[in-house]
Structure formats: C-alpha cells, structure tokens
Design a protein around this motif. Structure first.
Motif, mmCIF file in Angstrom:
data_model
loop_
_atom_site.group_PDB
_atom_site.id
_atom_site.type_symbol
_atom_site.label_atom_id
_atom_site.label_comp_id
_atom_site.label_asym_id
_atom_site.label_seq_id
_atom_site.Cartn_x
_atom_site.Cartn_y
_atom_site.Cartn_z
ATOM 1 N N ARG A 47 -7.305 5.628 0.739
ATOM 2 C CA ARG A 47 -5.910 6.014 0.887
ATOM 3 C C ARG A 47 -5.840 7.395 1.508
ATOM 4 N NH1 ARG A 47 -1.761 4.439 -2.287
ATOM 5 N NH2 ARG A 47 -0.623 5.924 -0.978
ATOM 6 N N SER B 152 -2.232 10.626 -1.755
ATOM 7 C CA SER B 152 -2.115 9.528 -2.719
ATOM 8 C C SER B 152 -2.681 9.920 -4.077
ATOM 9 C CB SER B 152 -2.851 8.301 -2.170
ATOM 10 O OG SER B 152 -3.239 7.438 -3.191
ATOM 11 N N ASN C 295 3.928 8.414 -1.866
ATOM 12 C CA ASN C 295 2.680 8.815 -2.503
ATOM 13 C C ASN C 295 2.975 9.909 -3.537
ATOM 14 O OD1 ASN C 295 2.571 11.431 -1.238
ATOM 15 N ND2 ASN C 295 1.665 10.516 0.580
#
Length: 312
Positions: A197, A201, A128
């Motif tokens: 998410r 992220s 991420n």
C-alpha cells in the motif's frame, strides 16, 4: 461582508469560473460577479485575475479562501448544534474511516445508528489513515476511525481512544511457493517480491513497524508494486504476484476459499520458535476542543460495545 458573499467567493474559488459557480449556487452569473466585485472594492484587494475568459486566484484570494472556509465551517457547526436541541430528531454526523474499517465493519454500525435516529444525516468519507487523521484535526469529520499511530504533530489536536485491535496477515496466492509452506522464518521475507500500500496507509504503517521490530529494513524487500487500495493489493496477490500484508477481515473469504494462504512468521531467535503477529490498536479520533454534539455521543455508544473486544 456577509455570509452569502463568503459562500459565493468560495464557490468561485472552487470552480474558477463565474458561470459554473452561479450554477452550483442556483443564482445568476451577474449576482456572482457583483458579490466578488463588492468584496474587492470594499477591501481594496484583487481576489481573482481575469485572463480572457478564464480566471485565476490572486495571492489575496488564496489567503482569504482559508479564512472564509473556517468562518463558514464554524457557522455550519453552530447551526448543527441548534438543530440538535430537538432531542436528536434532526442533525448531522460526519465520519471519516480508513478503508478496511469503512468497507468491512462500519456499514453495519451506521445502519444501527440510522434505525435508532432516522432523522440524523450521516456523511461518511473513506481514505487512508493519514487523510482521516488530518481531516479530523481540521474539523472535516466529527469522528475518525483509523489503525496505527497518529502523527505527533496531530496528537496535540486529537483525542484518541483505543477501541479494538486490528491484525494484519501476510498472504500469498496459489501459485506462490509459500502457499504449500505456510510457516517461514523472518529472513525468508527477503526472498519474495511484495505488493504494498502507499505510505499513508494504516496497514502499510503497521507492516513497516513490524518489519522494524523484526530487524528487517524496508529497503531490503523486493517491492514489485505500490497500490492505492488494499482491494487492489488483494486482487493482484490473488493472481500470483508476490506477497502482501493485508487486514485479516478483508481476506477472510479468500482464506476460506483457499485462493489465498496466510503465512506465519516464526521467531527463530527464540528456542520456542514463537509465531510473530502484527497487531495494533484501532483508534477513535475526536478533536480535543470541538463540542461533542448529541449525535457524536449517540454514535459513540454504538461503537464502543461492539469494538471493545473485537479484532478487525
């Protein structure tokens, strides 16, 4: 203290087992034990606690691990610079990329680079955005490619350059009520469940910033699931669970097949009822104080023309 002792110590610290460390280094177990014992005796510290057949890191060992890794990283970097003096015939390039960039865009660029410089070894790690920023700041990556903002604490270490833009689309599956009503008002965002998410992220940061700009509190949304990858989010939404904000490049195929529908958000506060979009820069990250190898410069030349006017 020798570099070999440092390598042996770090292997034991990682494996927490003398025999497995020896196997990883292709040396004998007595050689590993002797190296650790020599370090402990020479400096009068205990690096590991022996507890029966297992070992644990001592406090001195944990502190030494960080410094030993820094030393070996610097040695590795010096070796790479020397290898690159032969006109890019050999060398190494370490890239970190956020998941969407790495999965959907980067492979073609790496392929172009390898065609021009087949002797350069390319290592690429996906994660991420937060992981990639931190990894670039710590020197794990020569270049990082992410979307969204960089943490203020890392901006002092990282040189960031906008090299393109990234657009998020709000999407739903066929069974969702919005599928047949592809335009909604901002307040309608509160009337459905969401698949998100995780907070590190880049896509999630973009969505949260957009919500803030639109006057919507994240806590007001009905969050059904929080998942670790955008691919998982896409699969869940495609099967009918809520709505999600996903990178446009990732859902192009599904939008064409009409298994997902992109929903436009109307700004009903303006008389022209403009469509709100979620667009942020793609950043190329590089450590400000680390030497730019020839490999880095060559890869940047491949990145820039392609990304300059693109939308991911």
């Amino acid at each position: 203290m020798t570099l070999e002792q440092l390598r042996i110590f770090l292997a034991v610290a990682e494996q927490l087992h003398f025999t497995r460390a020896a196997e990883a280094l292709y040396i004998t177990q007595p050689a590993v034990s002797a190296a650790i014992q020599s370090l402990e005796q020479e400096y009068g510290v205990k690096l590991f606690h022996r507890i029966g057949r297992r070992i644990e890191m001592a406090d001195a060992g944990r502190l030494f691990q960080l410094e030993a890794q820094k030393i070996l990283d610097q040695v590795e970097f010096a070796e790479r610079q020397l290898r690159e003096l032969n006109n890019l015939q050999r060398g190494e390039l370490k890239i970190g990329a956020s998941l969407t960039i790495g999965n959907y865009w980067l492979p073609d660029k790496i392929s172009q680079f390898k065609q021009q410089y087949p002797g350069i070894q390319v290592q690429c790690k996906l994660g991420n955005a937060e992981e990639i920023c931190e990894g670039t700041a710590l020197g794990r990556f020569d270049l990082g490619l992410v979307t969204g903002d960089v943490k203020p604490v890392l901006k002092e270490l990282l040189e960031q350059e906008a090299i393109g833009t990234d657009r998020l689309r709000i999407v739903v599956g066929r069974s969702h009520p919005w599928f047949t009503h592809p335009q909604i008002a901002v307040e309608d965002l509160l009337k459905t469940s969401w698949v998100m998410r995780e907070s590190g992220s880049g896509a999630q940061k973009m969505f949260e910033q957009a919500l803030d700009d639109w006057g919507v509190e994240l806590s007001e949304l009905q969050i059904a699931l929080v998942l670790s990858t955008s691919e998982m989010v896409k699969a869940v939404v495609e099967r009918g669970v809520g709505a999600a904000a996903l990178p446009e490049l990732m859902v192009e195929k599904e939008l064409k097949l009409e298994t997902l529908r992109a929903i436009e958000i109307e700004d009903d506060q303006r008389c022209d009822r403009a469509i709100l979009e979620i667009i942020q820069p793609i950043f190329k990250l590089r450590h400000q104080k680390r030497f730019r190898t020839q490999s880095i410069c060559a890869f940047e030349k491949i990145l820039m023309p392609e990304l300059e006017d693109s939308v991911i």
